[in-house]
Design a protein around this motif. Structure first.
Motif, short mmCIF file in Angstrom:
data_model
loop_
_atom_site.label_atom_id
_atom_site.label_comp_id
_atom_site.label_asym_id
_atom_site.label_seq_id
_atom_site.Cartn_x
_atom_site.Cartn_y
_atom_site.Cartn_z
N GLY A 112 -7.05 4.71 133.85
CA GLY A 112 -7.25 3.27 133.67
C GLY A 112 -8.12 2.62 134.73
O GLY A 112 -8.14 1.39 134.87
N PHE A 113 -8.88 3.43 135.48
CA PHE A 113 -9.70 2.88 136.56
C PHE A 113 -10.82 2.01 135.99
O PHE A 113 -11.20 1.00 136.60
CB PHE A 113 -10.28 4.00 137.41
N THR A 114 -11.34 2.39 134.83
CA THR A 114 -12.42 1.60 134.21
C THR A 114 -11.93 0.18 133.92
O THR A 114 -12.64 -0.80 134.18
CB THR A 114 -12.89 2.27 132.91
N GLU A 115 -10.72 0.08 133.36
CA GLU A 115 -10.14 -1.25 133.09
C GLU A 115 -9.95 -2.03 134.39
O GLU A 115 -10.14 -3.24 134.45
CB GLU A 115 -8.80 -1.10 132.37
N LEU A 116 -9.58 -1.30 135.44
CA LEU A 116 -9.35 -1.93 136.74
C LEU A 116 -10.64 -2.54 137.28
O LEU A 116 -10.63 -3.63 137.87
CB LEU A 116 -8.82 -0.88 137.72
N THR A 117 -11.77 -1.83 137.10
CA THR A 117 -13.06 -2.35 137.58
C THR A 117 -13.46 -3.63 136.87
O THR A 117 -14.17 -4.47 137.43
CB THR A 117 -14.18 -1.30 137.38
N GLU A 118 -12.99 -3.79 135.61
CA GLU A 118 -13.32 -5.00 134.85
C GLU A 118 -12.44 -6.18 135.22
O GLU A 118 -12.86 -7.34 135.09
CB GLU A 118 -13.19 -4.70 133.35
N ARG A 119 -11.24 -5.88 135.72
CA ARG A 119 -10.29 -6.96 136.00
C ARG A 119 -10.30 -7.45 137.44
O ARG A 119 -9.88 -8.57 137.74
CB ARG A 119 -8.87 -6.49 135.64
N LEU A 120 -10.78 -6.61 138.37
CA LEU A 120 -10.75 -6.97 139.78
C LEU A 120 -12.13 -7.36 140.29
O LEU A 120 -13.15 -6.85 139.82
CB LEU A 120 -10.22 -5.80 140.62
N GLU A 121 -12.14 -8.25 141.27
CA GLU A 121 -13.39 -8.59 141.95
C GLU A 121 -13.87 -7.37 142.74
O GLU A 121 -13.06 -6.58 143.23
CB GLU A 121 -13.17 -9.76 142.89
N PRO A 122 -15.19 -7.19 142.87
CA PRO A 122 -15.72 -6.01 143.58
C PRO A 122 -15.15 -5.82 144.97
O PRO A 122 -14.87 -4.69 145.38
CB PRO A 122 -17.23 -6.29 143.63
N GLU A 123 -14.96 -6.93 145.73
CA GLU A 123 -14.45 -6.82 147.09
C GLU A 123 -13.01 -6.28 147.09
O GLU A 123 -12.64 -5.45 147.93
CB GLU A 123 -14.49 -8.18 147.80
N VAL A 124 -12.20 -6.79 146.15
CA VAL A 124 -10.80 -6.35 146.05
C VAL A 124 -10.74 -4.89 145.61
O VAL A 124 -9.96 -4.08 146.14
CB VAL A 124 -10.02 -7.23 145.06
N LEU A 125 -11.60 -4.53 144.65
CA LEU A 125 -11.64 -3.15 144.14
C LEU A 125 -12.07 -2.18 145.24
O LEU A 125 -11.48 -1.10 145.39
CB LEU A 125 -12.61 -3.07 142.96
N THR A 126 -13.07 -2.56 146.03
CA THR A 126 -13.54 -1.71 147.12
C THR A 126 -12.44 -1.47 148.14
O THR A 126 -12.23 -0.35 148.61
CB THR A 126 -14.76 -2.35 147.81
N LYS A 127 -11.71 -2.54 148.49
CA LYS A 127 -10.62 -2.43 149.45
C LYS A 127 -9.52 -1.52 148.93
O LYS A 127 -9.00 -0.66 149.65
CB LYS A 127 -10.06 -3.81 149.75
N ASP A 148 -14.67 18.22 148.72
CA ASP A 148 -16.02 18.45 148.22
C ASP A 148 -16.75 17.13 148.02
O ASP A 148 -17.84 16.93 148.54
CB ASP A 148 -15.96 19.24 146.91
N LYS A 149 -16.14 16.24 147.26
CA LYS A 149 -16.80 14.97 146.99
C LYS A 149 -15.85 13.95 146.40
O LYS A 149 -14.78 14.30 145.87
CB LYS A 149 -17.99 15.16 146.05
N PHE A 150 -16.24 12.68 146.48
CA PHE A 150 -15.60 11.58 145.77
C PHE A 150 -16.57 11.14 144.68
O PHE A 150 -17.76 10.95 144.95
CB PHE A 150 -15.31 10.39 146.70
N ILE A 151 -16.07 10.98 143.47
CA ILE A 151 -16.91 10.50 142.37
C ILE A 151 -16.21 9.26 141.82
O ILE A 151 -15.38 9.34 140.91
CB ILE A 151 -17.07 11.57 141.26
N GLY A 152 -16.52 8.11 142.40
CA GLY A 152 -15.79 6.90 142.04
C GLY A 152 -14.35 7.04 142.51
O GLY A 152 -14.08 7.16 143.71
N ASP A 153 -13.42 7.05 141.56
CA ASP A 153 -12.00 7.23 141.88
C ASP A 153 -11.58 8.69 141.86
O ASP A 153 -10.45 9.02 142.23
CB ASP A 153 -11.14 6.44 140.89
N ALA A 154 -12.45 9.58 141.39
CA ALA A 154 -12.11 11.00 141.28
C ALA A 154 -12.31 11.72 142.61
O ALA A 154 -13.17 11.36 143.42
CB ALA A 154 -12.97 11.66 140.21
N ILE A 155 -11.47 12.74 142.82
CA ILE A 155 -11.54 13.53 144.05
C ILE A 155 -11.63 15.00 143.67
O ILE A 155 -10.90 15.48 142.80
CB ILE A 155 -10.29 13.33 144.93
#
Length: 332
Positions: A112-127, A148-155
């Motif tokens: 549900g991270f995609t939905e989260l990006t739509e509902r939260l302000e960028p600053e709040v989401l980044t934090k 190895d890497k972070f891909i958005g919310d994926a690890i």
């Protein structure tokens, strides 16, 4: 510098005073003494100059070391601790170089991270995302994983290179790491909920143990220390099939961890590039090794082999019937 040259300055002062006060010194001796004093003063000035240069060099060296330390600290943020250490000790060469190796590969993402990006302000989401990734990274480092890497919310994390504790222990450490991550995520959810984030955040995790290609990939100008292969793809597919807040592992991983971690047999599914259906297991809990080993039975001698792991016996009636049949045949 004053401390180093104070005694020499005192000697020069006394010598000058002696020449001025003692008029009875023979001309030849006075001349010789004056020549020696001039030479000594010249030597002292040279020494003074060398010390000043040395002080300046030391200051420059201190500044250079401070800059290097600051640069190293910044650079370490872009590498996992194991890779960073290997680079600076010279164990890992900076060139295109790979090898085939058995690794345990971990994938996770937030449902549900995609939905989260739509509902939260960028600053709040980044934090929020920074908080989550920081906590997960600390757990990974604790268990010896190579991030190895972070891909958005994926690890993506792997165990077994550049450092390894053996194939079994690498797999066990990886799954224990995943279990601790889920526990930590539960704590983070409570914190986020208290701060007004009502949308639940759940993680899915997939883990596979298999042969991968690991090393430096890229161009002559830019390299990436990573892994590729079917094992990586399978771990990613396991993650996508996992239920929220659960850990799905392949049979290959299960065989390495079964003595320490209880898993429930799950479904099989087809994976592109794999000829056969992949058997999966859902991680349940850690086995109590002290209690388990106390009651488990393992006996082997010529013509006889018996091993019983009581915590893993699902059908005790079938187990009893099998033992009774064996006893009856021994009595015939």
């Amino acid at each position: 510098m004053v401390d180093l040259l104070s005694s020499e300055e005192a000697v020069i002062g006394k010598a000058k005073s002696l020449l001025e006060q003692e008029k009875s010194i023979p001309v030849e001796v006075r001349s010789h003494f004056e020549e020696l004093l001039k030479a000594y003063i010249k030597l002292n000035k040279g020494q003074s100059r060398l010390i000043r240069l040395s002080d300046k060099s030391q200051d420059k060296l201190n500044i250079a070391n401070a800059k290097l330390e600051n640069f190293s600290s910044k650079l370490s943020k872009y590498f996992s601790p194991q890779v960073y250490q290997s680079l600076f000790t010279g164990e890992l060469d900076v060139k295109i170089e790979t090898k085939r190796k058995q690794l345990t590969v971990f994938f996770s993402d937030l449902q549900g991270f995609t939905e989260l990006t739509e509902r939260l302000e960028p600053e709040v989401l980044t934090k929020l995302l920074t908080h989550y990734l920081t906590e997960m990274s600390r757990i990974s480092i604790k268990w010896g994983g190579t991030i190895d890497k972070f891909i958005g919310d994926a690890i993506m994390i792997f165990f077994g290179d550049p450092n390894s504790q053996g194939e079994n222990q690498d797999a066990i450490n990886c799954v224990k790491m995943a279990m601790e991550m889920l526990d930590k995520l539960e704590e983070l959810r409570e914190d986020w909920r208290r701060n007004g984030l009502a949308l639940p955040i759940n993680a899915r995790i997939g883990i596979h143990t298999g042969i991968c290609t690991v090393g430096n990939f890229g161009s002559e100008d830019r390299l990436d220390y990573t892994i590729i292969g079917n094992g990586v793809n399978l771990a990613s597919r396991l993650e996508s099939h996992a239920k929220p807040n659960s850990i799905l592992v392949s049979e290959d991983t299960y065989l390495h961890i079964q003595d320490e971690i209880l898993c429930n047999k799950h479904q099989k599914f087809k994976v592109k590039g794999v000829a056969y259906p992949v058997q999966t297991y859902c991680v349940d809990k850690l086995l109590n090794k002290e209690v388990s080993n106390k009651h488990n039975i393992k006996k082997n001698f010529q013509g006889f082999s018996l091993e019983m792991k009581f915590e893993k016996i699902k059908d005790r009636s079938l187990a009893k019937k099998t033992l009774q049949d064996a006893i009856r045949k021994l009595s015939e």
